[in-house]
Scaffold this motif. Structure first.
Motif, PDB file in Angstrom:
ATOM      1  N   GLY A 240       0.785  -1.224   0.000  1.00 25.74           N
ATOM      2  CA  GLY A 240       0.000   0.000   0.000  1.00 25.74           C
ATOM      3  C   GLY A 240       0.822   1.282   0.000  1.00 25.74           C
ATOM      4  O   GLY A 240       0.634   2.151  -0.878  1.00 25.74           O
ATOM      5  N   PRO A 241       1.731   1.459   0.958  1.00 23.70           N
ATOM      6  CA  PRO A 241       2.533   2.688   0.965  1.00 23.70           C
ATOM      7  C   PRO A 241       3.359   2.873  -0.301  1.00 23.70           C
ATOM      8  O   PRO A 241       3.521   3.999  -0.788  1.00 23.70           O
ATOM      9  N   MET A 242       3.880   1.769  -0.865  1.00 24.15           N
ATOM     10  CA  MET A 242       4.690   1.884  -2.083  1.00 24.15           C
ATOM     11  C   MET A 242       3.815   2.215  -3.293  1.00 24.15           C
ATOM     12  O   MET A 242       4.214   2.998  -4.162  1.00 24.15           O
ATOM     13  N   VAL A 243       2.601   1.631  -3.353  1.00 24.20           N
ATOM     14  CA  VAL A 243       1.680   1.948  -4.438  1.00 24.20           C
ATOM     15  C   VAL A 243       1.341   3.437  -4.407  1.00 24.20           C
ATOM     16  O   VAL A 243       1.360   4.128  -5.437  1.00 24.20           O
ATOM     17  N   GLU A 244       1.040   3.951  -3.200  1.00 26.28           N
ATOM     18  CA  GLU A 244       0.722   5.373  -3.065  1.00 26.28           C
ATOM     19  C   GLU A 244       1.912   6.249  -3.459  1.00 26.28           C
ATOM     20  O   GLU A 244       1.761   7.258  -4.162  1.00 26.28           O
ATOM     21  N   GLU A 245       3.109   5.875  -2.992  1.00 28.51           N
ATOM     22  CA  GLU A 245       4.295   6.683  -3.273  1.00 28.51           C
ATOM     23  C   GLU A 245       4.557   6.797  -4.772  1.00 28.51           C
ATOM     24  O   GLU A 245       4.779   7.900  -5.300  1.00 28.51           O
ATOM     25  N   TYR A 246       4.533   5.662  -5.485  1.00 26.49           N
ATOM     26  CA  TYR A 246       4.801   5.697  -6.927  1.00 26.49           C
ATOM     27  C   TYR A 246       3.673   6.378  -7.698  1.00 26.49           C
ATOM     28  O   TYR A 246       3.914   7.043  -8.709  1.00 26.49           O
ATOM     29  N   PHE A 247       2.434   6.210  -7.232  1.00 23.54           N
ATOM     30  CA  PHE A 247       1.295   6.872  -7.867  1.00 23.54           C
ATOM     31  C   PHE A 247       1.451   8.393  -7.785  1.00 23.54           C
ATOM     32  O   PHE A 247       1.319   9.111  -8.786  1.00 23.54           O
ATOM     33  N   ARG A 248       1.768   8.890  -6.604  1.00 22.39           N
ATOM     34  CA  ARG A 248       1.918  10.331  -6.407  1.00 22.39           C
ATOM     35  C   ARG A 248       3.158  10.862  -7.121  1.00 22.39           C
ATOM     36  O   ARG A 248       3.143  11.966  -7.674  1.00 22.39           O
ATOM     37  N   ARG A 249       4.233  10.071  -7.109  1.00 18.65           N
ATOM     38  CA  ARG A 249       5.459  10.506  -7.776  1.00 18.65           C
ATOM     39  C   ARG A 249       5.234  10.629  -9.288  1.00 18.65           C
ATOM     40  O   ARG A 249       5.709  11.571  -9.931  1.00 18.65           O
ATOM     41  N   ALA A 250       4.508   9.658  -9.864  1.00 19.52           N
ATOM     42  CA  ALA A 250       4.215   9.711 -11.302  1.00 19.52           C
ATOM     43  C   ALA A 250       3.381  10.938 -11.646  1.00 19.52           C
ATOM     44  O   ALA A 250       3.610  11.602 -12.662  1.00 19.52           O
ATOM     45  N   LEU A 251       2.408  11.261 -10.789  1.00 13.15           N
ATOM     46  CA  LEU A 251       1.572  12.436 -11.036  1.00 13.15           C
ATOM     47  C   LEU A 251       2.358  13.739 -10.882  1.00 13.15           C
ATOM     48  O   LEU A 251       2.128  14.697 -11.613  1.00 13.15           O
ATOM     49  N   VAL A 252       3.301  13.773  -9.927  1.00 18.87           N
ATOM     50  CA  VAL A 252       4.134  14.970  -9.754  1.00 18.87           C
ATOM     51  C   VAL A 252       4.995  15.196 -10.993  1.00 18.87           C
ATOM     52  O   VAL A 252       5.095  16.323 -11.517  1.00 18.87           O
ATOM     53  N   LEU A 253       5.602  14.109 -11.502  1.00 22.56           N
ATOM     54  CA  LEU A 253       6.467  14.243 -12.675  1.00 22.56           C
ATOM     55  C   LEU A 253       5.678  14.606 -13.928  1.00 22.56           C
ATOM     56  O   LEU A 253       6.199  15.261 -14.833  1.00 22.56           O
ATOM     57  N   SER A 254       4.418  14.169 -13.999  1.00 23.99           N
ATOM     58  CA  SER A 254       3.590  14.470 -15.180  1.00 23.99           C
ATOM     59  C   SER A 254       2.741  15.719 -14.988  1.00 23.99           C
ATOM     60  O   SER A 254       1.886  16.019 -15.826  1.00 23.99           O
ATOM     61  N   LYS A 255       2.964  16.416 -13.851  1.00 20.63           N
ATOM     62  CA  LYS A 255       2.211  17.635 -13.535  1.00 20.63           C
ATOM     63  C   LYS A 255       0.703  17.377 -13.470  1.00 20.63           C
ATOM     64  O   LYS A 255      -0.122  18.138 -13.999  1.00 20.63           O
ATOM     65  N   GLY A 256       0.348  16.253 -12.837  1.00 24.60           N
ATOM     66  CA  GLY A 256      -1.053  15.932 -12.605  1.00 24.60           C
ATOM     67  C   GLY A 256      -1.776  15.303 -13.774  1.00 24.60           C
ATOM     68  O   GLY A 256      -2.997  15.144 -13.732  1.00 24.60           O
ATOM     69  N   ASP A 257      -1.049  14.892 -14.796  1.00 28.25           N
ATOM     70  CA  ASP A 257      -1.669  14.300 -15.976  1.00 28.25           C
ATOM     71  C   ASP A 257      -1.836  12.788 -15.772  1.00 28.25           C
ATOM     72  O   ASP A 257      -0.861  12.042 -15.775  1.00 28.25           O
ATOM     73  N   PHE A 258      -3.089  12.344 -15.597  1.00 35.14           N
ATOM     74  CA  PHE A 258      -3.353  10.922 -15.336  1.00 35.14           C
ATOM     75  C   PHE A 258      -3.059  10.042 -16.551  1.00 35.14           C
ATOM     76  O   PHE A 258      -2.927   8.825 -16.416  1.00 35.14           O
ATOM     77  N   SER A 259      -2.956  10.644 -17.711  1.00 32.72           N
ATOM     78  CA  SER A 259      -2.712   9.847 -18.919  1.00 32.72           C
ATOM     79  C   SER A 259      -1.306   9.238 -18.925  1.00 32.72           C
ATOM     80  O   SER A 259      -1.012   8.390 -19.777  1.00 32.72           O
ATOM     81  N   VAL A 260      -0.452   9.649 -17.976  1.00 36.95           N
ATOM     82  CA  VAL A 260       0.902   9.101 -17.922  1.00 36.95           C
ATOM     83  C   VAL A 260       0.874   7.586 -17.718  1.00 36.95           C
ATOM     84  O   VAL A 260       1.775   6.870 -18.149  1.00 36.95           O
ATOM     85  N   PHE A 261      -0.188   7.092 -17.095  1.00 38.01           N
ATOM     86  CA  PHE A 261      -0.264   5.654 -16.798  1.00 38.01           C
ATOM     87  C   PHE A 261      -0.645   4.826 -18.030  1.00 38.01           C
ATOM     88  O   PHE A 261      -0.399   3.611 -18.048  1.00 38.01           O
ATOM     89  N   ILE A 262      -1.250   5.469 -19.031  1.00 36.13           N
ATOM     90  CA  ILE A 262      -1.619   4.721 -20.238  1.00 36.13           C
ATOM     91  C   ILE A 262      -0.823   5.170 -21.460  1.00 36.13           C
ATOM     92  O   ILE A 262      -0.845   4.506 -22.495  1.00 36.13           O
ATOM     93  N   SER A 263      -0.126   6.296 -21.351  1.00 36.39           N
ATOM     94  CA  SER A 263       0.661   6.775 -22.495  1.00 36.39           C
ATOM     95  C   SER A 263       2.015   6.084 -22.570  1.00 36.39           C
ATOM     96  O   SER A 263       2.617   6.004 -23.643  1.00 36.39           O
ATOM     97  N   ARG A 264       2.483   5.557 -21.425  1.00 35.51           N
ATOM     98  CA  ARG A 264       3.754   4.821 -21.419  1.00 35.51           C
ATOM     99  C   ARG A 264       3.453   3.344 -21.694  1.00 35.51           C
ATOM    100  O   ARG A 264       2.622   2.736 -20.998  1.00 35.51           O
TER     101      ARG A 264
END
Length: 500
Positions: free
Chosen positions: A443-467
């Motif tokens: 759980g904590p690792m899922v949250e950490e990577y989820f938030r880190r991905a959103l920070v790097l993409s500036k809040g763009d949720f499409s980062v999870f399906i564009s890669r």
């Protein structure tokens, strides 16, 4: 050339006197736990986890790993001799193993289990050594989005492969995720879900939840269903198999080794599933189908080989990707974190002595199992005559001492009792606690990577399906969830139409 150098490093690490002792102790304890009904590697590792604090990281992992695959071996002894499987993975062994014992062929059955376990365990270690490195190298190309998708896939795979209802398993995962979020947020420093209690600022201890939900709950459940019975010990004439036995069990050992090695890598599959699949495979391919259920040696050699091979290869996703495929592997992951080892592909590069030392120690441990256990069969059988009502107070005391020694906090001891009650209630409701523990760990690792991905993409949720890699992993997770739900949907539709 690198492979040879890595194995040399592993040998240098594993063959130190200290690590050999840890391997021998782990194998001995694992076999003991496998023999005694009501206990298991999950309970034992959770009990012993606090006592590994004073050990070196490699020593602690070698001993805990020995307990895990030693238990997979030990359950076969009582399954064959007294028709009492010490482990869930040994249930299949009772079908033909005990029949062989009643026919005066207990020695051949025990030898088939021992030889099959050693060969399959060695094969599983070879698979682990060959494929762990390449998998770890591939994982280095992962970013936060890929890691989130991979861990999400691990959670879904574990849920969809549990034997209980899908919705209950999903609920257990969500509860585990919520418990894992208790304490101070790593990113913001805000304390969450602590309810004003300073003891929860650092979160719920992994040791507390694992001992409470598994060890305490298992003791209460065992006491509730335990019925005293005199063990009828089958006579053992010789442990040497005949030429005919060797001829018949060799193909079964090879098939079981291959099948178990494959299933061990899959999250949630585990050694029990491998043994059931192997028995089904042997029954379909054997020339002696009429003997199955009446003392076929293939019915012992195949499943025992499969569950030991699976026990070795189940370390692949845990060590290389940081994703535990079972509750026991989640405990191993917790042990790595406790010893300041970051699980994942960096283990191979940053801690090569630990990684390769652990792999080589597994082969040494499989050798120890054969050397230790065949001469000790008589002692294991005598242990079965100890009433469980005399064993459980010592186990409870051991658990409480371990929890208190890990944090010197009485609050943690009370929390263990609370989680023990929760674990017992979950068992009564037919809710498997393993997904809860996996959710708590990941759980904590899922949250950490989820938030880190959103920070790097500036809040763009499409980062999870564009890669591409992230998109593929998330698609696999959704497909796995859909396939797990389909049988239940079909059953619901049939019920609705029948009512109409």
């Amino acid at each position: 050339m690198d492979f040879v150098a890595n194995l040399t490093l592993g040998l240098q690490t594993a063959l130190t006197f200290e690590n050999l002792i840890y391997a021998a102790v782990g194998c001995f304890l694992g076999t003991l736990i496998g023999v005694l009904p009501g206990l298991g590697p999950l309970t034992t590792i959770s009990m012993l986890l606090p006592f590994t604090f004073g050990l070196s990281p490699i020593g602690a992992l070698i001993m805990l790993a020995g307990i895990y695959y030693g238990a997979a071996y030990g359950g076969s002894t009582t399954a064959i001799l007294v028709n009492m499987p010490g482990e869930a993975s040994s249930v299949v062994t009772t079908i033909d193993g005990h029949k062989m014992a009643r026919q005066g062929r207990a020695g051949s059955a025990l030898a088939a289990a021992a030889i099959g376990s050693f060969v399959a365990g060695s094969f599983g270690v070879l698979v682990l050594a060959v494929f762990s490195g390449p998998i770890a190298q591939i994982a280095f190309s992962f970013g936060p989005a890929e890691y989130f998708a991979l861990m999400f896939l691990g959670l879904i795979a574990a849920v969809s492969l549990t034997s209980g209802p899908l919705l209950k398993s999903l609920a257990m995962i969500v509860i585990g995720l919520l418990v894992g979020l208790v304490g101070m947020d790593v990113n913001s420093g805000v304390v969450r879900f602590a309810f004003g209690n300073m003891a929860l600022w650092e979160g719920v201890s992994f040791i507390v939840i694992s001992i409470g939900i598994f060890a305490f709950a298992e003791i209460v459940s065992t006491l509730e269903r335990h019925k005293a019975a005199d063990a009828q010990i089958a006579p053992i004439k010789s442990i040497m198999p005949t030429k005919e036995d060797i001829k018949r069990m060799t193909p079964s050992i090879l098939r079981g080794s291959a099948l178990g090695s494959l299933l061990g890598v899959l999250p949630g599959a585990g050694v029990s599933l491998a043994s059931f699949f192997a028995y089904s495979l042997e029954k379909k391919t054997s020339k002696y189908k009429h003997e199955f259920g009446h003392g076929a040696i293939e019915g012992v050699a195949g499943p025992e080989s499969a569950n030991n091979a699976a026990a070795q290869t189940s370390f692949i996703p845990t060590l290389t990707l940081g994703i535990p495929g079972s509750a026991t592997m989640a405990l191993m992951l917790g042990a790595m974190v406790i010893h300041n080892i970051q699980p994942g592909p960096s283990v191979v590069t940053k801690n090569p002595d630990l990684f390769w030392g652990l792999i080589v120690s597994m082969w040494i441990g499989n050798l120890f199992l054969v050397i230790l256990n065949l001469p000790l069969i008589g002692m294991w059988v005598r242990l079965l005559r100890i009433p469980y009502t005399m064993l459980f107070p010592a186990i409870l005391m051991f658990c409480c001492i371990g929890v208190y020694a890990s944090s010197y906090s009485l609050f943690d001891v009370f929390m263990v009792a609370g989680f023990g009650a929760v674990g017992y209630i979950l068992a009564k409701l037919n809710c498997e606690p393993a997904p809860l523990l996996l959710g708590f760990v990941l759980g904590p690792m899922v949250e950490e990577y989820f938030r880190r991905a959103l920070v790097l993409s500036k809040g763009d949720f499409s980062v999870f399906i564009s890669r591409p890699i992230s998109a593929v992993l998330l698609t696999l997770a959704i497909a796995m969830l859909v396939f797990a739900a389909l049988p239940k949907l079909r059953k619901t539709r049939k019920t609705v139409f029948a009512d109409e």
